[in-house]
Design a protein around this motif. Sequence first.
Motif, PDB file in Angstrom:
ATOM      1  N   THR A 115      -1.236   2.821  -7.363  1.00 19.10           N
ATOM      2  CA  THR A 115      -0.531   3.765  -6.496  1.00 19.10           C
ATOM      3  C   THR A 115       0.563   3.117  -5.655  1.00 19.10           C
ATOM      4  O   THR A 115       1.681   3.622  -5.587  1.00 19.10           O
ATOM      5  CB  THR A 115      -1.531   4.490  -5.571  1.00 19.10           C
ATOM      6  OG1 THR A 115      -2.506   5.125  -6.390  1.00 19.10           O
ATOM      7  CG2 THR A 115      -0.832   5.526  -4.719  1.00 19.10           C
ATOM      8  N   GLU A 130      -3.621   2.228 -16.757  1.00 20.84           N
ATOM      9  CA  GLU A 130      -4.291   1.278 -15.872  1.00 20.84           C
ATOM     10  C   GLU A 130      -5.803   1.214 -16.099  1.00 20.84           C
ATOM     11  O   GLU A 130      -6.442   0.242 -15.713  1.00 20.84           O
ATOM     12  CB  GLU A 130      -3.998   1.592 -14.404  1.00 20.84           C
ATOM     13  CG  GLU A 130      -4.565   2.900 -13.914  1.00 20.84           C
ATOM     14  CD  GLU A 130      -4.218   3.170 -12.459  1.00 20.84           C
ATOM     15  OE1 GLU A 130      -4.487   2.332 -11.589  1.00 20.84           O
ATOM     16  OE2 GLU A 130      -3.661   4.251 -12.206  1.00 20.84           O
ATOM     17  N   ARG A 159      -7.034  -2.356  -7.251  1.00 27.80           N
ATOM     18  CA  ARG A 159      -7.967  -1.335  -7.760  1.00 27.80           C
ATOM     19  C   ARG A 159      -7.242  -0.160  -8.414  1.00 27.80           C
ATOM     20  O   ARG A 159      -7.787   0.500  -9.282  1.00 27.80           O
ATOM     21  CB  ARG A 159      -8.863  -0.828  -6.636  1.00 27.80           C
ATOM     22  CG  ARG A 159      -9.702  -1.910  -6.020  1.00 27.80           C
ATOM     23  CD  ARG A 159     -10.803  -2.317  -6.947  1.00 27.80           C
ATOM     24  NE  ARG A 159     -11.564  -3.414  -6.350  1.00 27.80           N
ATOM     25  CZ  ARG A 159     -12.137  -4.358  -7.026  1.00 27.80           C
ATOM     26  NH1 ARG A 159     -12.048  -4.386  -8.327  1.00 27.80           N
ATOM     27  NH2 ARG A 159     -12.807  -5.306  -6.415  1.00 27.80           N
ATOM     28  N   ASN A 160      -6.004   0.132  -7.976  1.00 25.49           N
ATOM     29  CA  ASN A 160      -5.187   1.156  -8.627  1.00 25.49           C
ATOM     30  C   ASN A 160      -3.717   0.831  -8.382  1.00 25.49           C
ATOM     31  O   ASN A 160      -3.384   0.017  -7.534  1.00 25.49           O
ATOM     32  CB  ASN A 160      -5.552   2.570  -8.155  1.00 25.49           C
ATOM     33  CG  ASN A 160      -5.246   2.793  -6.702  1.00 25.49           C
ATOM     34  OD1 ASN A 160      -4.095   2.692  -6.288  1.00 25.49           O
ATOM     35  ND2 ASN A 160      -6.254   3.114  -5.904  1.00 25.49           N
ATOM     36  N   HIS A 219       0.896   5.410 -13.554  1.00 26.23           N
ATOM     37  CA  HIS A 219      -0.444   4.908 -13.876  1.00 26.23           C
ATOM     38  C   HIS A 219      -0.420   4.028 -15.124  1.00 26.23           C
ATOM     39  O   HIS A 219      -1.463   3.743 -15.699  1.00 26.23           O
ATOM     40  CB  HIS A 219      -1.413   6.071 -14.081  1.00 26.23           C
ATOM     41  CG  HIS A 219      -1.718   6.795 -12.824  1.00 26.23           C
ATOM     42  ND1 HIS A 219      -2.560   6.294 -11.855  1.00 26.23           N
ATOM     43  CD2 HIS A 219      -1.270   7.984 -12.342  1.00 26.23           C
ATOM     44  CE1 HIS A 219      -2.631   7.143 -10.855  1.00 26.23           C
ATOM     45  NE2 HIS A 219      -1.841   8.177 -11.119  1.00 26.23           N
TER      46      HIS A 219
END
Length: 82
Positions: A10, A69, A7-8, A55
């Motif tokens: 990080t 992203e 989803r991300n 990102h």
Amino acid sequence: MKGKIIRNLTDYNGRPVWVEFENPDACSCANCGACRSSDAEAHLYTSGVYRADGHFLVSLTNEEHRFHEFTPRILAIYEWRE
């Protein structure tokens, strides 16, 4: 090999991930050819393994190809399992 969907980015900084782009021939205004050919789109938006860099997603074969992203043409980002 693709793993679970991400989803991300990080927790993936510096690691390879699989990026799946939409097919420019199926859903791009480039279909009409007025702006540019879909071949140019397909060359730029190529699904495959990218390196997460903050990102951004950086192509392993051409570091000039960098995508945020949340680029709308990205369908999904997956873990990459070698």
